[in-house]
Design an enzyme around this catalytic site. Structure first.
Site, mmCIF file in Angstrom:
data_model
loop_
_atom_site.group_PDB
_atom_site.id
_atom_site.type_symbol
_atom_site.label_atom_id
_atom_site.label_comp_id
_atom_site.label_asym_id
_atom_site.label_seq_id
_atom_site.Cartn_x
_atom_site.Cartn_y
_atom_site.Cartn_z
ATOM 1 N N GLU A 93 4.076 22.671 57.063
ATOM 2 C CA GLU A 93 4.731 23.705 56.258
ATOM 3 C C GLU A 93 4.761 23.283 54.796
ATOM 4 O O GLU A 93 4.836 22.086 54.488
ATOM 5 C CB GLU A 93 6.159 23.937 56.779
ATOM 6 C CG GLU A 93 6.155 24.427 58.219
ATOM 7 C CD GLU A 93 7.541 24.512 58.843
ATOM 8 O OE1 GLU A 93 8.531 24.653 58.100
ATOM 9 O OE2 GLU A 93 7.626 24.444 60.079
ATOM 10 N N CYS A 333 15.653 22.661 51.704
ATOM 11 C CA CYS A 333 15.547 21.220 51.936
ATOM 12 C C CYS A 333 16.051 20.837 53.331
ATOM 13 O O CYS A 333 17.126 21.248 53.727
ATOM 14 C CB CYS A 333 16.383 20.510 50.884
ATOM 15 S SG CYS A 333 16.319 18.756 51.057
#
Ligand code: SF4
Length: 344
Positions: A93, A333
């Site tokens: 990703e 994150c």
């Protein structure tokens, strides 16, 4: 038979391939420019090449080592997450982050991650394999080809970059090189969870880069509970090495600090973080946890963030609060790895 990925070739190798196909040398230069200057990844769009050459290339080569299999745009338009499938079927990703003045690419260095930070989804999915240098630069070329004018690259996606040192720095050399992507050194940041072998190599190689260190907790015993890497890579030794490294150049370090409710957000924990930042002359980047059903922690309230910011500021340490971009698409994150989870 798998196709030859052109991104894996240095210029002389591309020349050999092109002349081996019966085309003149200058065609290699044309192909190189289509890829690295114009960011074109479709042979059909390389219209300065003869049709026959394009057909030959299409039959035996590919530009990128991965295909985009999913695109997820955040509702607030601050980020797009891409899921890429590598030639062996592994998924990785990457996230494009749209900031006020620039566009940043958050890149993966491994498929999965062996470090197992308890607050990170990539840690939950575990380690699959290292990425090659061209699988790393392939993410950047994909972002350009998708139309994003990337100015900054941060190695904060899946993986611990310093555990894939050779491939990560081979990729960074190409990212920086004007012959390849030409993104300046100061626009590339590597984030580490504190891998001592890697930091020692940075020192030995005099590899000066923007570094971010993910702290988790400044107290070793408490840190070990949320970041098992602490057991073999004690924060005291990591800090000593980072101090040595920082004295060798003038780049600044950022301490990344993910806030976990009832775990590392109390005044005592922040009081232990502050001397570390002072010793390393580092800025603290506070990130509130992005909650996920697979992560056994919760984020803190806005009030707690304000209290922490004030405590750090009062100690004269620079502090920033990272805005949680792309939370709804699991692009924030610590949330990469969703593609590795079984779909319900
Ligand atoms: S935070 Fe970074 S080092 Fe830790 S598990 Fe996640 S990807 Fe790996």
């Amino acid at each position: 038979m798998s196709k030859q990925c052109l991104l894996a070739l240095a210029y002389p190798e591309l020349e050999t391939l092109i002349t081996g196909m019966g085309s003149p040398r200058f065609v290699a230069k044309q192909v190189w420019e289509w890829i690295y200057s114009k960011h074109v990844v479709d042979f059909d769009a390389m219209h300065t090449l003869k049709k026959g050459t394009r057909e030959q290339l299409k039959a035996t080569c590919c530009v990128l080592p991965s295909d985009v299999v999913e695109r997820h745009a955040a509702g607030d338009k601050t980020a797009i997450k891409y899921v890429l499938k590598l030639q062996d079927g592994q998924l990785i990703e990457m996230v494009v982050l749209f900031e006020k003045t620039h566009t940043t690419l958050c890149i993966s260095s491994q498929s999965g991650c062996p470090v197992d930070c308890k607050f990170c989804l990539t840690g939950v999915v575990g380690f699959k394999r290292q990425l090659t240098a061209h699988e790393i630069t392939g993410q950047l070329l994909t972002a350009f080809a998708e139309g994003h004018p990337i100015q900054n690259v941060v190695f904060m996606g899946m993986g611990e970059p310093l555990m894939n040192y050779d491939n990560v720095f081979a990729a960074i050399d190409q990212i920086n090189s004007p012959e390849y992507f030409g993104i300046g050194k100061r626009h590339v940041t590597v984030s580490t969870s504190g891998y001592i072998v890697g930091i020692k190599r940075l020192i030995a190689d005099k590899r000066f880069i923007n570094l971010a260190f993910s702290v988790g907790h400044a107290n070793p015993e408490k840190r070990a509970k949320i970041m098992p890497i602490e057991t073999r890579n004690p924060i005291f030794e990591v800090s000593r090495l980072l101090h040595q490294y920082l004295k060798m150049h003038n780049r600044k370090l950022t301490l990344e600090y993910t806030l976990l409710e009832n775990t590392n957000e109390d005044s005592q924990a922040i009081a232990e973080l502050i001397p570390l930042a002072k010793y390393l002359e580092a800025k603290i980047n506070v990130i509130n946890l992005n909650p996920h059903s697979k992560i056994p922690f919760s984020p803190v309230s806005e009030g707690v963030i304000k209290r922490i910011r004030a405590q750090i500021k009062d100690a004269d340490v620079p502090v920033t609060i990272r805005f949680r971009r792309g939370q709804d698409i699991a692009a924030a994150c610590g949330q990469l790895g969703e593609s590795h989870l079984e779909k319900p």
